[in-house]
Design a protein around this motif. Structure first.
Motif, PDB file in Angstrom:
ATOM      1  N   LEU A   1       0.833  -1.206   0.000  1.00  0.00           N
ATOM      2  CA  LEU A   1       0.000   0.000   0.000  1.00  0.00           C
ATOM      3  C   LEU A   1       0.867   1.255   0.000  1.00  0.00           C
ATOM      4  O   LEU A   1       0.531   2.252  -0.649  1.00  0.00           O
ATOM      5  N   ASN A   2       1.984   1.209   0.714  1.00  0.00           N
ATOM      6  CA  ASN A   2       2.926   2.341   0.690  1.00  0.00           C
ATOM      7  C   ASN A   2       3.485   2.556  -0.714  1.00  0.00           C
ATOM      8  O   ASN A   2       3.657   3.700  -1.156  1.00  0.00           O
ATOM      9  N   TYR A   3       3.773   1.466  -1.420  1.00  0.00           N
ATOM     10  CA  TYR A   3       4.275   1.572  -2.786  1.00  0.00           C
ATOM     11  C   TYR A   3       3.221   2.203  -3.701  1.00  0.00           C
ATOM     12  O   TYR A   3       3.540   3.042  -4.548  1.00  0.00           O
ATOM     13  N   VAL A   4       1.972   1.793  -3.531  1.00  0.00           N
ATOM     14  CA  VAL A   4       0.879   2.343  -4.334  1.00  0.00           C
ATOM     15  C   VAL A   4       0.756   3.849  -4.091  1.00  0.00           C
ATOM     16  O   VAL A   4       0.605   4.645  -5.033  1.00  0.00           O
ATOM     17  N   LEU A   5       0.832   4.267  -2.838  1.00  0.00           N
ATOM     18  CA  LEU A   5       0.719   5.692  -2.500  1.00  0.00           C
ATOM     19  C   LEU A   5       1.873   6.494  -3.100  1.00  0.00           C
ATOM     20  O   LEU A   5       1.689   7.629  -3.553  1.00  0.00           O
ATOM     21  N   ALA A   6       3.060   5.904  -3.105  1.00  0.00           N
ATOM     22  CA  ALA A   6       4.227   6.599  -3.666  1.00  0.00           C
ATOM     23  C   ALA A   6       4.056   6.823  -5.167  1.00  0.00           C
ATOM     24  O   ALA A   6       4.350   7.902  -5.690  1.00  0.00           O
ATOM     25  N   VAL A   7       3.577   5.803  -5.881  1.00  0.00           N
ATOM     26  CA  VAL A   7       3.369   5.948  -7.320  1.00  0.00           C
ATOM     27  C   VAL A   7       2.237   6.938  -7.596  1.00  0.00           C
ATOM     28  O   VAL A   7       2.325   7.758  -8.517  1.00  0.00           O
ATOM     29  N   ALA A   8       1.176   6.893  -6.792  1.00  0.00           N
ATOM     30  CA  ALA A   8       0.063   7.821  -6.969  1.00  0.00           C
ATOM     31  C   ALA A   8       0.520   9.262  -6.777  1.00  0.00           C
ATOM     32  O   ALA A   8       0.038  10.180  -7.461  1.00  0.00           O
ATOM     33  N   GLU A   9       1.465   9.479  -5.861  1.00  0.00           N
ATOM     34  CA  GLU A   9       1.959  10.827  -5.592  1.00  0.00           C
ATOM     35  C   GLU A   9       2.887  11.321  -6.697  1.00  0.00           C
ATOM     36  O   GLU A   9       2.773  12.469  -7.152  1.00  0.00           O
ATOM     37  N   HIS A  10       3.812  10.471  -7.130  1.00  0.00           N
ATOM     38  CA  HIS A  10       4.850  10.902  -8.080  1.00  0.00           C
ATOM     39  C   HIS A  10       4.492  10.630  -9.539  1.00  0.00           C
ATOM     40  O   HIS A  10       5.139  11.165 -10.442  1.00  0.00           O
ATOM     41  N   LYS A  11       3.496   9.764  -9.766  1.00  0.00           N
ATOM     42  CA  LYS A  11       3.056   9.415 -11.125  1.00  0.00           C
ATOM     43  C   LYS A  11       4.222   8.897 -11.972  1.00  0.00           C
ATOM     44  O   LYS A  11       4.277   9.109 -13.193  1.00  0.00           O
ATOM     45  N   ASN A  12       5.123   8.217 -11.305  1.00  0.00           N
ATOM     46  CA  ASN A  12       6.309   7.704 -11.975  1.00  0.00           C
ATOM     47  C   ASN A  12       6.897   6.593 -11.107  1.00  0.00           C
ATOM     48  O   ASN A  12       7.144   6.799  -9.917  1.00  0.00           O
ATOM     49  N   PHE A  13       7.107   5.405 -11.691  1.00  0.00           N
ATOM     50  CA  PHE A  13       7.582   4.260 -10.909  1.00  0.00           C
ATOM     51  C   PHE A  13       9.009   4.464 -10.408  1.00  0.00           C
ATOM     52  O   PHE A  13       9.336   4.075  -9.285  1.00  0.00           O
TER      53      PHE A  13
ATOM     54  N   MET B   1       6.951  -4.989  -9.196  1.00  0.00           N
ATOM     55  CA  MET B   1       6.524  -6.368  -8.967  1.00  0.00           C
ATOM     56  C   MET B   1       5.502  -6.447  -7.836  1.00  0.00           C
ATOM     57  O   MET B   1       4.493  -7.149  -7.933  1.00  0.00           O
ATOM     58  N   GLN B   2       5.746  -5.703  -6.743  1.00  0.00           N
ATOM     59  CA  GLN B   2       4.839  -5.747  -5.602  1.00  0.00           C
ATOM     60  C   GLN B   2       3.475  -5.140  -5.943  1.00  0.00           C
ATOM     61  O   GLN B   2       2.433  -5.641  -5.520  1.00  0.00           O
ATOM     62  N   ILE B   3       3.476  -4.054  -6.722  1.00  0.00           N
ATOM     63  CA  ILE B   3       2.204  -3.456  -7.126  1.00  0.00           C
ATOM     64  C   ILE B   3       1.455  -4.381  -8.071  1.00  0.00           C
ATOM     65  O   ILE B   3       0.228  -4.543  -7.971  1.00  0.00           O
ATOM     66  N   GLN B   4       2.200  -5.038  -8.965  1.00  0.00           N
ATOM     67  CA  GLN B   4       1.560  -5.988  -9.884  1.00  0.00           C
ATOM     68  C   GLN B   4       0.959  -7.161  -9.116  1.00  0.00           C
ATOM     69  O   GLN B   4      -0.146  -7.627  -9.436  1.00  0.00           O
ATOM     70  N   LYS B   5       1.649  -7.659  -8.095  1.00  0.00           N
ATOM     71  CA  LYS B   5       1.123  -8.746  -7.262  1.00  0.00           C
ATOM     72  C   LYS B   5      -0.174  -8.327  -6.578  1.00  0.00           C
ATOM     73  O   LYS B   5      -1.120  -9.114  -6.481  1.00  0.00           O
ATOM     74  N   LEU B   6      -0.210  -7.062  -6.111  1.00  0.00           N
ATOM     75  CA  LEU B   6      -1.419  -6.555  -5.457  1.00  0.00           C
ATOM     76  C   LEU B   6      -2.562  -6.472  -6.462  1.00  0.00           C
ATOM     77  O   LEU B   6      -3.705  -6.852  -6.154  1.00  0.00           O
ATOM     78  N   GLU B   7      -2.272  -5.996  -7.669  1.00  0.00           N
ATOM     79  CA  GLU B   7      -3.312  -5.895  -8.701  1.00  0.00           C
ATOM     80  C   GLU B   7      -3.841  -7.291  -9.066  1.00  0.00           C
ATOM     81  O   GLU B   7      -5.052  -7.470  -9.260  1.00  0.00           O
ATOM     82  N   GLU B   8      -2.946  -8.264  -9.156  1.00  0.00           N
ATOM     83  CA  GLU B   8      -3.361  -9.632  -9.476  1.00  0.00           C
ATOM     84  C   GLU B   8      -4.224 -10.222  -8.365  1.00  0.00           C
ATOM     85  O   GLU B   8      -5.209 -10.923  -8.624  1.00  0.00           O
ATOM     86  N   GLU B   9      -3.841  -9.954  -7.123  1.00  0.00           N
ATOM     87  CA  GLU B   9      -4.615 -10.458  -5.980  1.00  0.00           C
ATOM     88  C   GLU B   9      -6.030  -9.872  -5.977  1.00  0.00           C
ATOM     89  O   GLU B   9      -7.008 -10.581  -5.700  1.00  0.00           O
ATOM     90  N   LEU B  10      -6.122  -8.576  -6.280  1.00  0.00           N
ATOM     91  CA  LEU B  10      -7.422  -7.900  -6.273  1.00  0.00           C
ATOM     92  C   LEU B  10      -8.175  -8.068  -7.591  1.00  0.00           C
ATOM     93  O   LEU B  10      -9.366  -7.737  -7.678  1.00  0.00           O
ATOM     94  N   GLU B  11      -7.471  -8.547  -8.623  1.00  0.00           N
ATOM     95  CA  GLU B  11      -8.038  -8.750  -9.953  1.00  0.00           C
ATOM     96  C   GLU B  11      -8.558  -7.446 -10.548  1.00  0.00           C
ATOM     97  O   GLU B  11      -9.634  -7.383 -11.161  1.00  0.00           O
ATOM     98  N   ILE B  12      -7.780  -6.398 -10.362  1.00  0.00           N
ATOM     99  CA  ILE B  12      -8.103  -5.081 -10.952  1.00  0.00           C
ATOM    100  C   ILE B  12      -6.792  -4.411 -11.377  1.00  0.00           C
ATOM    101  O   ILE B  12      -5.703  -4.891 -11.056  1.00  0.00           O
ATOM    102  N   THR B  13      -6.913  -3.274 -12.090  1.00  0.00           N
ATOM    103  CA  THR B  13      -5.751  -2.470 -12.465  1.00  0.00           C
ATOM    104  C   THR B  13      -5.811  -1.150 -11.706  1.00  0.00           C
ATOM    105  O   THR B  13      -6.800  -0.409 -11.821  1.00  0.00           O
ATOM    106  N   ILE B  14      -4.778  -0.863 -10.920  1.00  0.00           N
ATOM    107  CA  ILE B  14      -4.748   0.364 -10.124  1.00  0.00           C
ATOM    108  C   ILE B  14      -4.242   1.531 -10.949  1.00  0.00           C
ATOM    109  O   ILE B  14      -4.770   2.651 -10.868  1.00  0.00           O
ATOM    110  N   PHE B  15      -3.240   1.280 -11.799  1.00  0.00           N
ATOM    111  CA  PHE B  15      -2.621   2.344 -12.592  1.00  0.00           C
ATOM    112  C   PHE B  15      -2.769   2.079 -14.077  1.00  0.00           C
ATOM    113  O   PHE B  15      -2.599   0.943 -14.543  1.00  0.00           O
ATOM    114  N   ASP B  16      -3.074   3.143 -14.816  1.00  0.00           N
ATOM    115  CA  ASP B  16      -3.085   3.081 -16.278  1.00  0.00           C
ATOM    116  C   ASP B  16      -1.682   3.433 -16.757  1.00  0.00           C
ATOM    117  O   ASP B  16      -1.306   4.602 -16.832  1.00  0.00           O
TER     118      ASP B  16
END
Length: 319
Positions: free
Chosen positions: A6-18, A34-49
């Motif tokens: 979740l911290n990784y997701v917040l960092a990308v949302a803030e900076h808009k750059n991996f 990799m960690q964000i992709q694992k989270l997206e796979e677990e939730l079966e959704i896409t967080i970032f375009d």
């Protein structure tokens, strides 16, 4: 899912750059991705375009980021609860201060505070009120010092002091012979003002109950510096209003041009503000008491009329 993800997701949302987000959280970019992709796979959704530049949140991603911020903030407060229980005053504390307060109030209390609470690591940012509110709500600040009332949902305001407005009227101005001024003496188009974004400017507009109209003016000027406004006033381009604490540092040759207002003196309320769910209350109280200890000797005005920085133009009297 984990707090780390979740911290990784917040960092990308803030900076808009991996890459920038990875630097912020001190991991490699492949690890973060990799960690964000694992989270997206677990939730079966896409967080970032990822097809957009800069990277954008998807619709569901926006909702996930909002909830992730709440979860991460609450997890961080577990340590705060322990610290409060132990009476420990220390750790990192992020404080925002508006520009018209920073140069006058900060030198008055910061030395005393650091000596008294050496275990507190202060991170101070100079920010306009709008940015302060945003950062408080996002959890990027623990508290801030700003002009109030702001009447923002979820934000607690703890008044520190009431700071009078003081007029700076050069010798060649039509009001230079007056002993004390009345609010009705002010003409908004004769006042040199700070630029947009400064709540002190909004307070002056509310004080005059008028909006600035430059139509027909030969000179259109707003500045981010009181020093510049004073120099322009000295050149005969008008008068200006200053916060009382700022007048204490003026040259003796400039202090002769200062004029107070008749009672009730128009003033701004300066407060320590923070999120209502904030748990670092032991540090907030330490800040409040330290500031109160130094400010009571500098500002002794009693009968004041508080001018709000809000567009609603509210005002109230304090005796």
């Amino acid at each position: 899912m984990t707090i780390t993800q979740l911290n990784y997701v917040l960092a990308v949302a803030e900076h808009k750059n991996f890459t920038k987000a990875a630097q912020k959280v001190f991991v490699t970019q492949p690890t973060l991705s990799m960690q964000i992709q694992k989270l997206e796979e677990e939730l079966e959704i896409t967080i970032f375009d990822r097809s957009k530049k800069p990277i954008q949140l998807t619709e569901v991603g926006q909702m996930i980021v909002q909830q992730a911020r709440n979860i991460v903030n609450e997890s961080d407060r577990i340590q705060d609860i322990v610290d409060q229980q132990k009476g420990f005053i220390g750790g990192i504390f992020r404080l925002g201060v508006i520009p018209t307060v920073m140069p006058t109030l900060l030198p008055m209390f910061i030395g005393n505070f650091m000596k008294k609470y050496p275990k507190v690591k202060l991170k101070i940012e100079e920010l306009h009120t709008e940015a302060i509110i945003e950062k408080l709500k996002e959890g990027h600040l623990d508290a801030a010092i700003a002009a109030t009332p702001l009447e923002m949902e979820g934000i607690k305001e703890n008044a520190l002091y009431y700071e009078p407005f003081v007029a700076y009227v050069p010798h060649n101005h039509k009001l230079s012979s007056a002993d004390k001024l009345e609010i009705n003496d002010l003409e908004i188009n004769d006042l040199l003002l700070l630029e947009d974004g400064h709540c002190f400017k909004d307070g002056i507009l509310n004080l005059c109950k008028a909006a600035r109209n430059y139509e027909g003016d030969q000179l259109q000027l707003e500045s981010g510096s009181f020093e510049t406004l004073i120099k322009l006033a000295n050149e005969g381009l008008g008068m200006t209003l200053l916060p009382y604490l700022h007048t204490l540092d003026l040259k003796e040759s400039e202090k002769q041009y200062l004029k107070m207002f008749k009672d009730p003196v128009p003033a701004r309320e300066v407060s320590l503000i923070y999120n209502r769910s904030e748990l670092k209350m032991q540090i907030i109280e330490a800040l409040r008491s330290t500031i109160a200890g130094v400010i009571k000797g500098a500002i002794t005005f009693q009968n004041v009329q508080i001018i709000s920085p809000l567009n609603k133009k509210k005002e109230y009297q304090v005796n």
